[in-house]
Enzyme design. Structure first.
Site, PDB file in Angstrom:
ATOM      1  CG  HIS A 128       8.973  -1.109   2.993  1.00  0.00           C
ATOM      2  ND1 HIS A 128       8.140  -2.190   3.349  1.00  0.00           N
ATOM      3  CD2 HIS A 128       8.351   0.026   3.636  1.00  0.00           C
ATOM      4  CE1 HIS A 128       7.096  -1.678   4.048  1.00  0.00           C
ATOM      5  NE2 HIS A 128       7.209  -0.324   4.064  1.00  0.00           N
ATOM      6  CG  HIS A 166      -0.425  -0.251   2.471  1.00  0.00           C
ATOM      7  ND1 HIS A 166      -1.045  -0.804   3.699  1.00  0.00           N
ATOM      8  CD2 HIS A 166       0.661   0.437   3.285  1.00  0.00           C
ATOM      9  CE1 HIS A 166      -0.201  -0.536   4.855  1.00  0.00           C
ATOM     10  NE2 HIS A 166       0.719   0.037   4.329  1.00  0.00           N
ATOM     11  CD  GLU A 174       3.672  -1.385   6.476  1.00  0.00           C
ATOM     12  OE1 GLU A 174       3.470  -0.190   6.776  1.00  0.00           O
ATOM     13  OE2 GLU A 174       3.546  -1.924   5.069  1.00  0.00           O
ATOM     14  CG  HIS A 182       0.399   4.915   7.409  1.00  0.00           C
ATOM     15  ND1 HIS A 182      -0.368   4.344   6.868  1.00  0.00           N
ATOM     16  CD2 HIS A 182       1.607   4.012   7.323  1.00  0.00           C
ATOM     17  CE1 HIS A 182      -0.202   3.041   6.277  1.00  0.00           C
ATOM     18  NE2 HIS A 182       1.148   2.908   6.472  1.00  0.00           N
TER      19      HIS A 182
END
Length: 281
Positions: free
Chosen positions: A193, A12, A240, A59
């Site tokens: 990441h 996402h 995640e 977030h």
């Protein structure tokens, strides 16, 4: 009764939403990313789900360090796109399904999952980017959405096993809902990441590929992988990926892999995507 027919897993990345919103999807850098979702858009248009249960992480839009639920379910009728510092994304307001959401909340809590019930919540790129990747840029989203937020920002996040078992409990909840609904579960975030520190920009293709393989063929084994393995091998934000296990837990033990896509880079992350179908009853 309601039934879960399939699961979708996807990254996402916020820059993907920005590329769409700013008309950059056809630029050489971004074109391969969006090309990887063309077959998926055709698949979901044919699948025509009534409801998407979308597992994502907030977030610092709806929640902050002052309030961090481990699992939160949105039970409202609507969810507005959040302003993440540069204005809300120009996408449709997300339409919820309060009846099914409340049913799931009740079922999960009585199944001993401590859910935070949210009756007002703005939704950020963690939820809207997957919708854009799968449905494009419609005037209205063609599906009702139940947001399910997981804390993977502030330590400690839930274990992969807890997420997998949450998916199983979600399936039990959906299948006890009396209305005839076709439901698809999205697990979002990842893949490898890291956004900060000396390892910023880390990509581990081997880890990502192995994760995709095990998610399909050995989800119970993948659910036992500890947090530190994700962080060590694939960067701090790779945690995640436990949210993909919620989706996988909601499906049959044996699934059919409809499509798989993997691309590096998009911004400074690896993009991964899977569609898994339950066998026809």
């Amino acid at each position: 009764m309601a039934r879960i027919t399939a699961g979708v897993a996807t990254s996402h990345v916020p820059a993907i939403g920005a590329a769409l919103d700013q008309g950059k999807a056809a630029e050489p850098y971004w074109a391969p990313v969006f090309a990887g979702y063309e077959a998926s858009k055709a698949w979901i248009a044919a699948e025509k789900p009534d409801v998407v249960i979308l597992v994502y992480n907030d977030h610092a839009s709806a929640f902050s360090l002052e309030l961090i639920p481990t699992f939160a379910i949105g039970c409202a009728a609507q969810f507005a796109p959040a302003d993440e510092g540069w204005g809300p994304r120009p996408v449709p307001v997300v339409q919820g399904h309060p009846e099914l959401a409340w049913h799931i909340a009740q079922s999960l809590i009585l199944d001993e999952f401590d859910m935070t019930i949210v009756n007002r919540m703005d939704v950020d790129h963690g939820l809207t980017v997957p919708l854009s990747l799968m449905f494009g840029q419609p005037a209205e989203w063609p599906v009702k959405v139940i947001p399910l937020a997981v804390n993977v920002v502030q330590y400690p996040p839930p274990t992969g096993n807890r997420c997998f078992n949450l998916g199983r409990a979600i399936r039990r909840a959906v299948e006890s809902f009396p209305e005839d609904l076709k439901v698809v579960v999205f697990g979002t975030g990842g893949m490898s990441h890291q956004l900060q520190g000396p390892r910023a920009g880390l990509i581990n293709r081997a880890f990502d590929t192995a994760f995709l393989d095990r998610l399909v063929a050995d989800p119970k084994g993948q659910a036992q992988v500890p947090h530190i393995d994700y962080v060590r091998e694939a960067g701090s934000e790779a945690i995640e990926l436990v949210m993909w296990l919620v989706m996988r837990g909601a499906l049959d033990e044996t699934v059919r892999e409809v499509c798989r896509f993997y691309h590096v880079p998009a911004s400074n992350t690896a993009v991964g995507h899977l569609i898994l179908e339950n066998p026809a009853p």
